[in-house]
Design a protein around this motif. Structure first.
Motif, PDB file in Angstrom:
ATOM      1  N   HIS A 128       0.811  -1.223   0.000  1.00 45.02           N
ATOM      2  CA  HIS A 128       0.000   0.000   0.000  1.00 45.02           C
ATOM      3  C   HIS A 128       0.848   1.278   0.000  1.00 45.02           C
ATOM      4  N   LEU A 129       2.173   1.131   0.000  1.00 45.50           N
ATOM      5  CA  LEU A 129       3.039   2.306   0.017  1.00 45.50           C
ATOM      6  C   LEU A 129       2.994   3.012  -1.333  1.00 45.50           C
ATOM      7  N   ALA A 130       2.842   4.329  -1.290  1.00 50.89           N
ATOM      8  CA  ALA A 130       2.863   5.133  -2.510  1.00 50.89           C
ATOM      9  C   ALA A 130       4.293   5.232  -3.034  1.00 50.89           C
ATOM     10  N   ASP A 131       4.447   5.588  -4.288  1.00 53.46           N
ATOM     11  CA  ASP A 131       5.782   5.919  -4.777  1.00 53.46           C
ATOM     12  C   ASP A 131       6.265   7.136  -3.992  1.00 53.46           C
ATOM     13  N   LYS A 132       7.528   7.143  -3.615  1.00 53.31           N
ATOM     14  CA  LYS A 132       8.141   8.185  -2.784  1.00 53.31           C
ATOM     15  C   LYS A 132       7.622   8.167  -1.345  1.00 53.31           C
ATOM     16  N   MET A 187      19.507  -0.442  13.256  1.00 51.73           N
ATOM     17  CA  MET A 187      20.100  -1.487  12.426  1.00 51.73           C
ATOM     18  C   MET A 187      19.111  -1.990  11.375  1.00 51.73           C
ATOM     19  N   TRP A 188      17.866  -2.201  11.774  1.00 45.35           N
ATOM     20  CA  TRP A 188      16.843  -2.660  10.832  1.00 45.35           C
ATOM     21  C   TRP A 188      16.609  -1.614   9.753  1.00 45.35           C
ATOM     22  N   GLY A 189      16.629  -0.322  10.142  1.00 49.09           N
ATOM     23  CA  GLY A 189      16.463   0.737   9.152  1.00 49.09           C
ATOM     24  C   GLY A 189      17.551   0.724   8.096  1.00 49.09           C
ATOM     25  N   TYR A 190      18.788   0.473   8.503  1.00 48.48           N
ATOM     26  CA  TYR A 190      19.887   0.418   7.536  1.00 48.48           C
ATOM     27  C   TYR A 190      19.747  -0.795   6.612  1.00 48.48           C
ATOM     28  N   ALA A 191      19.347  -1.937   7.165  1.00 53.38           N
ATOM     29  CA  ALA A 191      19.130  -3.118   6.325  1.00 53.38           C
ATOM     30  C   ALA A 191      17.989  -2.876   5.343  1.00 53.38           C
ATOM     31  N   LEU A 192      16.942  -2.205   5.797  1.00 52.92           N
ATOM     32  CA  LEU A 192      15.819  -1.881   4.925  1.00 52.92           C
ATOM     33  C   LEU A 192      16.252  -0.923   3.826  1.00 52.92           C
ATOM     34  N   ASP A 193      17.078   0.054   4.151  1.00 56.06           N
ATOM     35  CA  ASP A 193      17.540   1.010   3.147  1.00 56.06           C
ATOM     36  C   ASP A 193      18.300   0.308   2.022  1.00 56.06           C
ATOM     37  N   ARG A 194      19.118  -0.680   2.342  1.00 52.85           N
ATOM     38  CA  ARG A 194      19.831  -1.406   1.280  1.00 52.85           C
ATOM     39  C   ARG A 194      18.846  -2.054   0.316  1.00 52.85           C
ATOM     40  N   ARG A 195      17.763  -2.583   0.837  1.00 50.35           N
ATOM     41  CA  ARG A 195      16.750  -3.184  -0.023  1.00 50.35           C
ATOM     42  C   ARG A 195      16.005  -2.124  -0.825  1.00 50.35           C
ATOM     43  N   PHE A 196      15.769  -0.984  -0.233  1.00 51.79           N
ATOM     44  CA  PHE A 196      15.144   0.112  -0.977  1.00 51.79           C
ATOM     45  C   PHE A 196      16.051   0.577  -2.122  1.00 51.79           C
ATOM     46  N   GLN A 197      17.349   0.623  -1.872  1.00 48.88           N
ATOM     47  CA  GLN A 197      18.281   0.996  -2.938  1.00 48.88           C
ATOM     48  C   GLN A 197      18.167   0.029  -4.109  1.00 48.88           C
ATOM     49  N   SER A 198      18.092  -1.260  -3.823  1.00 43.98           N
ATOM     50  CA  SER A 198      17.955  -2.266  -4.872  1.00 43.98           C
ATOM     51  C   SER A 198      16.645  -2.097  -5.625  1.00 43.98           C
ATOM     52  N   ILE A 199      15.573  -1.825  -4.894  1.00 40.48           N
ATOM     53  CA  ILE A 199      14.263  -1.624  -5.516  1.00 40.48           C
ATOM     54  C   ILE A 199      14.300  -0.417  -6.446  1.00 40.48           C
ATOM     55  N   ARG A 200      14.962   0.647  -6.014  1.00 35.53           N
ATOM     56  CA  ARG A 200      15.075   1.836  -6.867  1.00 35.53           C
ATOM     57  C   ARG A 200      15.880   1.519  -8.126  1.00 35.53           C
ATOM     58  N   GLN A 202      16.013  -1.175  -9.674  1.00 36.94           N
ATOM     59  CA  GLN A 202      15.174  -1.975 -10.556  1.00 36.94           C
ATOM     60  C   GLN A 202      14.069  -1.154 -11.209  1.00 36.94           C
ATOM     61  N   GLY A 203      14.042   0.131 -10.904  1.00 38.33           N
ATOM     62  CA  GLY A 203      13.045   1.009 -11.490  1.00 38.33           C
ATOM     63  C   GLY A 203      11.664   0.853 -10.892  1.00 38.33           C
ATOM     64  N   LYS A 204      11.609   0.315  -9.678  1.00 40.98           N
ATOM     65  CA  LYS A 204      10.325   0.153  -9.006  1.00 40.98           C
ATOM     66  C   LYS A 204      10.058   1.371  -8.114  1.00 40.98           C
ATOM     67  N   LYS A 205       9.409   1.175  -6.996  1.00 41.61           N
ATOM     68  CA  LYS A 205       9.059   2.296  -6.130  1.00 41.61           C
ATOM     69  C   LYS A 205      10.300   3.012  -5.607  1.00 41.61           C
ATOM     70  N   ASN A 206      10.166   4.311  -5.440  1.00 41.42           N
ATOM     71  CA  ASN A 206      11.236   5.129  -4.858  1.00 41.42           C
ATOM     72  C   ASN A 206      10.901   5.347  -3.386  1.00 41.42           C
ATOM     73  N   LEU A 207      11.369   4.455  -2.538  1.00 43.03           N
ATOM     74  CA  LEU A 207      11.029   4.473  -1.115  1.00 43.03           C
ATOM     75  C   LEU A 207      12.241   4.884  -0.286  1.00 43.03           C
ATOM     76  N   THR A 208      11.993   5.510   0.859  1.00 39.34           N
ATOM     77  CA  THR A 208      13.079   5.944   1.728  1.00 39.34           C
ATOM     78  C   THR A 208      12.777   5.574   3.174  1.00 39.34           C
ATOM     79  N   VAL A 209      13.851   5.487   3.979  1.00 43.16           N
ATOM     80  CA  VAL A 209      13.708   5.178   5.399  1.00 43.16           C
ATOM     81  C   VAL A 209      14.759   5.943   6.186  1.00 43.16           C
ATOM     82  N   VAL A 210      14.338   6.568   7.279  1.00 43.76           N
ATOM     83  CA  VAL A 210      15.256   7.249   8.189  1.00 43.76           C
ATOM     84  C   VAL A 210      14.866   6.900   9.621  1.00 43.76           C
TER      85      VAL A 210
END
Length: 324
Positions: A128-132, A187-200, A202-210
């Motif tokens: 359900h997450l929007a792009d960005k 720590m979980w946020g940093y692991a999630l960010d690496r996955r978000f980088q991969s998703i970006r 791949q041209g999929k959603k542009n998601l961020t985490v802080v």
């Protein structure tokens, strides 16, 4: 009114979460702002709507300590057909200063609420997450021993130790469980960010985490498990003497709930931090997190443990990994 986006703030009925939700609802009346906690005895959603003369804030009950109830919450979210999620603010937490507490599944309760429940919630709402969309994690400066917060130093050996403390960790100061859970958040946020980088890539959603340290905020519900005298000091006295506390403690990182709530809101919706990801903030300042939090091997161990404990089958496990 037809809302364009939704925002979910866990622990949004009191303190930091309430102030964050209030600020978001004020600045974005076109957003559906959902606040959640186990209950809402003070009718927080009605209070915000009345204050703002709007009607865009809704309360949905959520018990993060119980994974079955987290799944039920996600089903209710689906049923309500809320618009795409622009910001997911993972804010709820609790602290037990004395003896160990566990949830129905036997997981230590501080860790269960601060991390495990939030992790499952994220994965169930991911579609359900929007792009960005932005994921904002409320951590704490207590996760960093270098900050000398006054709480026992955070310790991360394995996620299993946090979830099911071995005998030598049963009788530790309960506040260490809190600081360690906040290290786990980062720590979980940093692991999630690496996955978000991969998703970006791949041209999929542009998601961020802080992640964010809101600072010391006297008056919040975090001290609800303390004895009556300490609760009185925390709720009635300390919020009135913030300038004195800054001098006595020797830190400027002491804030009212409103100040920290607006800092949290900024990370969720403000254009000036759009695109920030894999970073840690102290209030409105970007700073390094603790040395231990950057250990990628531990981050990945933690990520893997989390997936195994929130996924119920192999299909979910693959889906929750996010990256093929």
């Amino acid at each position: 009114m037809s809302y364009t986006r939704s925002v979910l703030v866990t622990g949004g009925t009191t303190g930091l979460g309430f102030q964050c939700a209030l600020d978001i609802a004020r600045k974005h009346p076109e957003y559906q702002v959902v606040i959640s906690s186990r209950n809402d005895p003070n009718n927080a959603a009605i209070s915000i709507n009345t204050t703002l003369k709007q009607n865009n804030v809704t309360f949905l009950p959520l018990d993060l300590s119980d994974l079955a109830k987290v799944r039920s919450f996600a089903e209710v979210w689906e049923t309500n057909n809320f618009p795409p999620i622009q910001a997911l603010v993972l804010n709820a937490a609790l602290q037990f200063p004395n003896e160990i507490h566990t949830n129905a599944a036997g997981i230590e309760s501080t860790f269960a609420v601060s991390h495990v429940g939030h992790a499952l919630l994220f994965h169930l709402l991911y579609a359900h997450l929007a792009d960005k969309a932005r994921i904002v994690i409320t951590s704490s400066g207590t996760h960093d021993p270098a900050q000398k917060s006054g709480l026992p130093d955070a310790v991360y050996k394995t996620a299993e130790d946090l979830a099911h403390p071995p005998p030598e960790m049963i009788k530790i100061d309960g506040r260490q469980r809190y600081s360690s859970s906040k290290l786990a958040n980062v720590m979980w946020g940093y692991a999630l960010d690496r996955r978000f980088q991969s998703i970006r890539r791949q041209g999929k959603k542009n998601l961020t985490v802080v992640s964010m340290d809101p600072g010391l905020m006297p008056g919040t519900g975090l001290a609800r498990e303390y004895n009556a005298f300490l609760r009185f000091l925390w709720v009635k006295i300390m919020p009135k003497i913030l300038p004195v506390l800054r001098v006595l403690i020797g830190s400027s990182n002491i804030h009212s709930q409103k100040e920290s709530g607006e800092n949290l809101s900024r990370l969720a919706i403000s254009p000036d931090v759009e695109g920030e990801s894999g970073t840690y903030f102290e209030g409105n300042k970007k700073i390094p997190s603790s040395v231990d939090s950057y250990d990628e091997e531990k981050q990945e161990d933690f990520w893997g443990w989390t997936l195994k404990h929130v996924a119920t089958n192999e299909e979910e496990l693959r889906t929750f990994e996010l990256v093929n």
